[in-house]
Design an enzyme around this catalytic site. Structure first.
Site, PDB file in Angstrom:
ATOM      1  N   LYS A 157     -38.081 -15.703  27.388  1.00 19.85           N
ATOM      2  CA  LYS A 157     -37.264 -15.211  26.288  1.00 19.85           C
ATOM      3  C   LYS A 157     -37.985 -14.152  25.470  1.00 19.85           C
ATOM      4  CE  LYS A 157     -33.603 -15.060  23.756  1.00 19.85           C
ATOM      5  NZ  LYS A 157     -32.369 -14.455  24.324  1.00 19.85           N
TER       6      LYS A 157
ATOM      7  N   SER B 255     -33.535  13.119  36.511  1.00 22.31           N
ATOM      8  CA  SER B 255     -33.359  11.682  36.348  1.00 22.31           C
ATOM      9  C   SER B 255     -31.911  11.344  35.968  1.00 22.31           C
ATOM     10  CB  SER B 255     -34.359  11.137  35.331  1.00 22.31           C
ATOM     11  OG  SER B 255     -34.624   9.784  35.586  1.00 22.31           O
TER      12      SER B 255
END
Length: 334
Positions: free
Chosen positions: A206, A154
């Site tokens: 948010k 990765s």
């Protein structure tokens, strides 16, 4: 009569003495032998040895001062291969990038080997190291080679793809091109403890990822779009580093890993071999003959002084940081 007896009896024997102290101290002179004189060569050797010890101490002090002032530049002492270790989960690019900058600026360092044993880590941190590798290669015209030990997956593979060549052992774990986003939802725990999260926000998304509640479908789509964008960046950057196209990397970007032996025909690595093979090949490619000289970054041990200076958070983590865990995006093999 008494005088005759005294003349005929032998004198009494002296009292016994401790063998360790059988020779009483007598000052030299007054009829006693003088001690043997030392050879002039003895004193020459003593004085010369003292000067040698002082010279070594001064040399060590001067070398330490020069090394500190120059930032470790060893340009006056031949040609070297620098080795930077990338171990464990990558969450911060600063340490590795400073080492790359240091060896990139050192004219005695002819090449750099990234010795990798990592499952990856933060997406942004892996990207920063990737970009720094490309910068040092381009601006400093230095070879940077990746040597994968057990794991180069990765984010660690992301970094390795920026190098000139990638080496891996036959049983090394390589690949895992993909992105993962995760966090812990502890809403049920709060409900059990009869606690409530109070959030006031402006903006519909948010508080997306609030760990005290389930995601809405819109929030899930929002995070998936972010993940897909980072995934495309990962594929594109690996394709650039491996001098191929996004279309060639896309089929390999399933998040899975391969052994080093499997990775070679897939084009994910350049050669089967461990660190020693990477080292000797790199030395030959930059014109270093014989046994290459290796330099590594200086290590700073953590101890009581570091604890007192506030630099030992890894020894005793701050409990308040355990709660500082926001949703994160990772190039990480799990």
């Amino acid at each position: 009569m008494l005088d005759d007896l005294n003349r005929t009896q032998p004198p009494p024997p002296p009292p016994p003495q401790n063998p360790a102290y059988s020779a009483p101290f007598r000052p030299y002179g007054y009829g006693y032998p003088t001690p043997p004189r030392r050879s002039p060569w003895f004193w020459i050797a003593v004085i010369g040895g003292g000067f040698a010890v002082v010279a070594l101490l001064i040399t060590a002090m001067v070398w330490s001062s020069i090394n500190t002032l120059s930032g470790g530049d060893t340009s006056a002492f031949g040609s070297h291969i620098a080795v930077i270790d990338i171990d464990g989960v990558i969450m911060d690019a600063d340490k590795v990038n400073k080492q790359l900058q240091k060896f990139g600026n050192d004219s005695s360092v002819k090449a750099i080997i990234l010795h990798i044993n990592s499952p990856g880590g933060g997406a942004a941190a892996s990207q920063e190291v990737y970009n720094e590798v490309l910068r040092v290669r381009s601006e400093k015209h230095k070879q940077i080679v990746a040597s994968i030990e057990s794991v180069g997956a990765s984010g660690a593979y992301y970094i390795a793809s920026a190098c000139d060549r990638i080496y891996a052992n036959q049983a090394s774990v390589v690949g895992s091109i993909g992105v993962i986003m995760e966090w812990t939802n502890y809403g049920d725990l709060m409900h059990w403890a009869k606690l409530k999260s109070v959030v006031i926000h402006a903006g519909e998304l948010k508080d997306a990822g609030d760990p005290t509640r389930d995601m809405t479908p819109k929030e899930a789509a929002y995070f998936q779009a972010l993940t897909d964008n980072m995934y495309a960046q990962f594929i594109h950057d690996v394709a650039i580093g491996r001098h191929t196209s996004d279309a060639k990397i896309q089929p390999l970007a399933t998040g899975q890993v391969w052994t080093g032996q499997q990775s070679l025909p897939l084009g994910l690595i350049d050669k089967i071999g461990g660190f020693r093979v990477a080292l000797t090949d790199t030395a030959k490619s930059v014109g270093i003959s014989g046994e290459p000289s290796i330099i590594r970054p200086s290590t700073q041990k953590k101890g009581l002084a570091a604890l007192l200076s506030g630099d030992a958070d890894d020894l005793f983590p701050n409990p308040s940081k355990l709660l500082d865990h926001a949703p994160g995006f990772y190039f990480l093999w799990k």
